[in-house]
Every structure is written in structure tokens, then in C-alpha cells.
Design a protein around this motif. Structure first.
Motif, short mmCIF file in Angstrom:
data_model
loop_
_atom_site.label_atom_id
_atom_site.label_comp_id
_atom_site.label_asym_id
_atom_site.label_seq_id
_atom_site.Cartn_x
_atom_site.Cartn_y
_atom_site.Cartn_z
N MET A 165 66.76 52.82 54.64
CA MET A 165 66.43 52.22 53.36
C MET A 165 65.21 51.31 53.46
SD MET A 165 70.11 51.54 51.52
CE MET A 165 69.34 51.25 49.92
N PHE A 166 65.08 50.56 54.56
CA PHE A 166 63.93 49.69 54.69
C PHE A 166 62.66 50.46 55.07
CE2 PHE A 166 67.14 46.38 54.73
CZ PHE A 166 66.50 45.35 54.05
N ALA A 167 62.82 51.64 55.66
CA ALA A 167 61.66 52.46 55.99
C ALA A 167 61.17 53.28 54.80
CB ALA A 167 61.99 53.41 57.15
N TYR A 168 61.99 53.45 53.81
CA TYR A 168 61.69 54.33 52.67
C TYR A 168 60.35 54.02 51.99
CZ TYR A 168 62.50 56.61 48.11
OH TYR A 168 62.40 57.36 46.98
N PRO A 169 60.03 52.75 51.64
CA PRO A 169 58.74 52.49 50.98
C PRO A 169 57.54 52.71 51.89
CG PRO A 169 60.23 50.60 50.78
CD PRO A 169 60.82 51.53 51.76
N ALA A 170 57.76 52.78 53.20
CA ALA A 170 56.64 52.99 54.13
C ALA A 170 56.08 54.39 54.05
CB ALA A 170 57.09 52.70 55.57
N THR A 171 56.73 55.27 53.28
CA THR A 171 56.18 56.62 53.10
C THR A 171 55.14 56.65 51.98
OG1 THR A 171 57.98 57.21 51.58
CG2 THR A 171 58.30 57.71 53.91
N ALA A 172 54.92 55.51 51.31
CA ALA A 172 53.88 55.45 50.28
C ALA A 172 52.51 55.64 50.92
CB ALA A 172 53.94 54.11 49.55
N ARG A 173 51.54 56.09 50.12
CA ARG A 173 50.21 56.30 50.67
C ARG A 173 49.59 54.98 51.09
NH1 ARG A 173 46.15 55.85 46.49
NH2 ARG A 173 47.13 55.33 44.49
N GLN A 174 48.60 55.06 51.95
CA GLN A 174 48.03 53.90 52.62
C GLN A 174 47.55 52.83 51.64
OE1 GLN A 174 47.94 54.05 56.27
NE2 GLN A 174 48.00 51.91 55.71
N ARG A 227 52.14 47.00 49.16
CA ARG A 227 52.74 46.53 47.91
C ARG A 227 54.14 47.11 47.71
NH1 ARG A 227 47.15 47.50 44.58
NH2 ARG A 227 46.29 45.40 44.74
N TYR A 228 54.31 48.38 48.06
CA TYR A 228 55.64 48.98 47.93
C TYR A 228 56.63 48.32 48.88
CZ TYR A 228 54.90 52.77 44.62
OH TYR A 228 54.70 53.49 43.47
N ILE A 229 56.22 48.09 50.12
CA ILE A 229 57.10 47.43 51.08
C ILE A 229 57.40 46.01 50.64
CG2 ILE A 229 57.23 46.54 53.44
CD1 ILE A 229 55.66 49.00 54.35
N GLY A 230 56.37 45.28 50.22
CA GLY A 230 56.57 43.91 49.77
C GLY A 230 57.51 43.83 48.59
N THR A 231 57.38 44.75 47.64
CA THR A 231 58.26 44.75 46.48
C THR A 231 59.70 45.01 46.87
OG1 THR A 231 56.46 45.50 45.04
CG2 THR A 231 58.72 45.84 44.25
N SER A 232 59.92 45.98 47.73
CA SER A 232 61.30 46.30 48.12
C SER A 232 61.94 45.13 48.86
CB SER A 232 61.33 47.56 49.00
OG SER A 232 60.75 47.32 50.26
N GLN A 233 61.18 44.47 49.73
CA GLN A 233 61.74 43.34 50.48
C GLN A 233 61.96 42.14 49.57
OE1 GLN A 233 59.20 42.75 53.91
NE2 GLN A 233 59.94 44.61 54.91
N ALA A 234 61.07 41.94 48.60
CA ALA A 234 61.26 40.84 47.65
C ALA A 234 62.49 41.07 46.79
CB ALA A 234 60.02 40.69 46.77
N VAL A 235 62.72 42.31 46.37
CA VAL A 235 63.90 42.62 45.57
C VAL A 235 65.17 42.39 46.39
CG1 VAL A 235 65.17 44.54 44.51
CG2 VAL A 235 62.76 44.20 43.98
#
Length: 427
Positions: free
Chosen positions: A345-354, A359-367
Motif C-alpha cells: 500500500m505504501f509503495a503504490y503511489p511510487a508507480t506514478a510517473r517521475q 506529490r502522489y507519495i506525499g499526499t498518500s502519507q499525509a492522508v
């Protein structure tokens, strides 16, 4: 994202595939976590200084709020400044701020102390999206989930060693807690500047980078914040994933909120210490092996099954009825669920493009942090009013989290956009 289970990467191949920079990143996270005393000991420290439990609670709440905002800011800084610079600035700033806490622990400094703890929470947690982004960049794609499991192991080892160091420091001088905290953060900042890559490089075994990918200072294509965050809100599947993270956090935090209250009421206060030790031991020794086992499964199934398992363990505490054996059994089930769903689940946003990964990782961790803060308030309030009703709340939140994860994490996500000026979308 799925692969046959017998072809899933194992622990040793993943360790061998990790480049030196990734190992330095993990060591730095371990060292920093080993000295991260502010959040853990702030209440005890302020009460020891005679400032009262109310001020201590307000300061801790300010830190938690700052941490949520800092995680979001960390994702943005990672995009604009690059992971290495963000880590160095976050850790150096944290070292300076946390070292000021002993200077503000006297009477008359309460407003400034609360402001400093809030700012410390923001600055200290800004490194997390940067570290996650760099780790996903450095590791081969097939080992990405395993890399996040390694990151969690490093944090857990640091968290396990930290209290032992803190106990020794307290016997000398309580103020040493924050001097050591500052020193460990500063050490991570120096390590980041000295050995972490300042240019984007391909992961081990990955393709050669495009010319723009190796520009100085971790440069990434410019994508406006409005387009990225707007795309997140329009992306139903990613919103479901974020909902799952928030609900999972509400359940997870009851391990440190409702459980100790319940055990204290049952006269099993010492059992909580045993449960904490058991959970740390299981996570440190077993998580990599569990991750290797489930790595080849579809992500949405891993997330859903792991969330159901941790929910069963958490809800099971309501059946303990003063039994230490049941508490430890539920702890084992709860931790097994965390080991199953956490890395995926924590690796999931890391598949976003470079261009938008930070921002995707930061948003998921902030949520997740926001869910933890909400869960802290809800857990205490529900337990105080209904007692065992808090475990029914955990069951409902956990099931909802599992459903959201199952529906939101189907397939590869977030998918790369066709053009750099478009935010990622899911199929």
C-alpha cells in the motif's frame, strides 16, 4: 503488477539488487528513527518539567498537525528541489528546531513551545516523501515493494533501539533526549549530502535515463500543482485508495490509543509492554519474508487481504476479557496483517510517473497521518463513552478500508500520462 507466486522476488535477490545509495538511504532512516524522541517522549518530558498534561497534550497535537502538513509540503519540495536536497533540508531544519525544545521548556514559553513543536513536526516529516521517492527511483521495479518493506524494517529497528538509548539518556539528563534527536537528524542530513545521488540515475538493471532525467539537482519536468492535485480528486480509483489509507490509519492507531486504555482498565498494563515487544520482534524478523511471499500477487488482493487480517486482530481485542494470551494472539494476527498490506500500500503511489511521483507519495502519507490524528481523537472518545464499542468501530473502518483498497488498487496505478503536462490517470 502481478506475477506467478513462484517467480516473486525473494529477500536475498532484492538485497543484492539494492545499489549502495539505497542502502545508505536505509541506514540514514534507521539512524534518524533511532533518535526520533520528540513525538514519543514529549508528553513525559513536559510533565517532568512541571508544565502540566494539558500543555503537553496541546504540544503533541500541534506536532501531529504539523507532521500532516509537512508531509504534503515534502511531496511538493521533492518535486521542486529533488529528493536529496529535500532530505538534507528537512533533517538539518529538524536538528535545529528540536534542539530548541529544552530552551523553551521553562514557564512563560508555552505559546512559543507549541509553535516550535508544530514547526518541528512539519520540517521533520518532510523527508519521508523524498526518501520514498528516491528509494523507488533507485530500486528495480520488480523489487520496489520489497524496498518499501526494507524501509519499514529500518524504521522499526530504529524504533526498537530508540527507547533503550532514551532510557540511558534520561538517567543522565532529560534534555539529552533532544540533543541526541538533533544530532541524529543532523547526521542524516550530512549523510544525504555526502553519499546520496544528486542526479537521477536509473535503478539497478534499469534502462539508461533520458537526457532530461540526468539533469542536475534531481530536475524533473515541470507540472503545475493545480493540475496534479486536481487530477487526484477526479481520479475515483486513487481517491478510493486514499480513503483506504485514511481508514486503515484510524484502525492502526488504536494499537497505541484504545488498546493501552483497555488493558489498563483490565489491570493488564504490563501486558501492553509485552505486546509492543512482540509486535516489534515479529515485524523485524518476518516482514521481508512475508513481502517476498505475497510480492507476486495482485496488489489489490494483497492490500484487501492484509487489511482484513489486521482488522480481525484489532477487533479481536474486544474479546480479550482480561486474557493476556488472547491479547498476544490478536497482536500476532494484527501484525501479520500489517506485514501483508503495508509494503504494497505504501509503495503504490511510487508507480506514478517521475514528474508527479513525489506529490502522489506525499499526499498518500499525509492522508495516512490525517487518519491517524482523527483516529486518535475518535478512539479515545469512543472508548470513554462506549468501552468495547471502539472495537466495533475498528471492525467497520477496517472492512471499509479493505473494500476501498480492493476497488481502488486494481491493475497498475497511477498510470503514466502520455504527455508531461498532463497529470496521471488510472485506467
Amino acid at each position: 503488477m502481478s506475477a506467478p507466486a513462484d517467480k516473486a522476488p525473494k529477500v536475498l535477490p532484492a538485497l543484492r539488487a539494492a545499489p549502495s545509495a539505497a542502502r545508505y538511504l536505509l541506514v540514514g532512516a534507521l539512524v534518524n528513527q533511532m533518535g526520533a524522541f520528540l513525538q514519543t517522549f514529549l508528553v513525559l518530558y513536559l510533565v517532568h518539567k512541571g508544565l502540566g498534561a494539558s500543555l503537553a497534550g496541546a504540544a503533541l497535537g500541534a506536532y501531529s498537525l504539523g507532521a500532516v502538513l509537512g508531509t504534503l509540503a515534502g511531496g511538493e519540495l521533492t518535486h521542486r528541489l529533488g529528493p536529496r536536497t529535500t532530505i538534507a533540508l528537512s533533517m538539518a531544519g529538524s536538528a535545529l528546531l528540536v534542539s530548541c525544545v529544552p530552551l523553551l521548556s521553562g514557564p512563560g514559553h508555552a505559546p512559543v513551545l507549541i509553535a516550535v513543536t508544530a514547526l518541528t513536526g512539519a520540517v521533520a516529516q518532510a523527508y519521508r516523501p523524498a526518501a520514498s521517492t528516491m528509494l523507488s527511483d533507485l530500486m528495480p521495479e520488480e523489487h520496489r515493494v520489497m524496498a518499501f518493506s526494507m524501509f519499514r524494517i529500518a524504521l522499526n529497528v530504529g524504533a526498537a533501539l530508540g527507547p533503550l538509548i532514551a532510557f540511558w539518556l534520561i538517567t543522565v539528563d532529560w534534555d539529552l533526549l533532544f540533543w541526541f534527536d538533533g544530532a541524529s537528524a543532523l547526521g542524516y542530513a550530512v549523510l544525504a549530502l555526502a553519499v546520496l545521488p544528486g542526479k537521477r540515475a536509473p535503478a539497478a538493471g534499469g534502462p539508461a535515463p533520458a537526457p532530461a532525467a540526468v539533469a542536475d539537482a534531481d530536475a524533473v519536468p515541470v507540472v503545475s500543482s493545480r493540475s496534479v492535485y486536481g487530477a487526484m480528486l477526479r481520479d475515483v480509483r486513487f481517491v478510493l485508495y486514499l480513503a483506504s489509507m485514511a481508514l486503515m490509519a484510524v484502525v492502526y492507531v488504536q494499537y497505541t490509543v484504545a488498546l493501552p486504555l483497555e488493558l489498563n482498565a483490565d489491570g493488564l498494563t504490563s501486558t501492553y509492554s509485552v505486546a509492543l515487544t512482540l509486535s516489534s520482534a515479529v515485524l523485524i524478523t518476518c516482514e521481508l519474508a512475508v513481502t517476498a511471499r505475497v510480492k507476486g500477487w495482485p496488489a489489490h488482493r494483497v492490500a484487501g487481504a492484509g487489511t482484513v487480517l489486521m482488522t480481525l486482530g484489532m477487533a479481536g481485542y474486544g474479546l480479550a476479557s482480561g486474557s493476556t494470551v488472547v491479547v498476544l494472539l490478536c497482536t500476532t494476527v494484527f501484525v501479520s496483517g500489517l506485514m501483508t498490506n503495508g509494503p504494497t500500500m505504501f509503495a503504490y503511489p511510487a508507480t506514478a510517473r517521475q514528474a508527479v511521483k513525489g506529490r502522489y507519495i506525499g499526499t498518500s502519507q499525509a492522508v495516512f497521518g490525517l487518519g491517524s490524528a482523527l483516529g486518535t481523537v475518535l478512539g479515545e472518545a469512543v472508548w470513554r463513552r462506549t468501552g468495547d464499542g471502539v472495537w466495533l468501530m475498528c471492525a467497520a473502518a477496517g472492512v471499509a478500508s479493505a473494500v476501498c483498497a480492493f476497488l481502488g488498487m486494481r491493475g497498475l496505478a497511477p498510470e503514466p500520462a502520455a504527455a508531461e503536462d498532463k497529470a496521471p490517470a488510472h485506467s
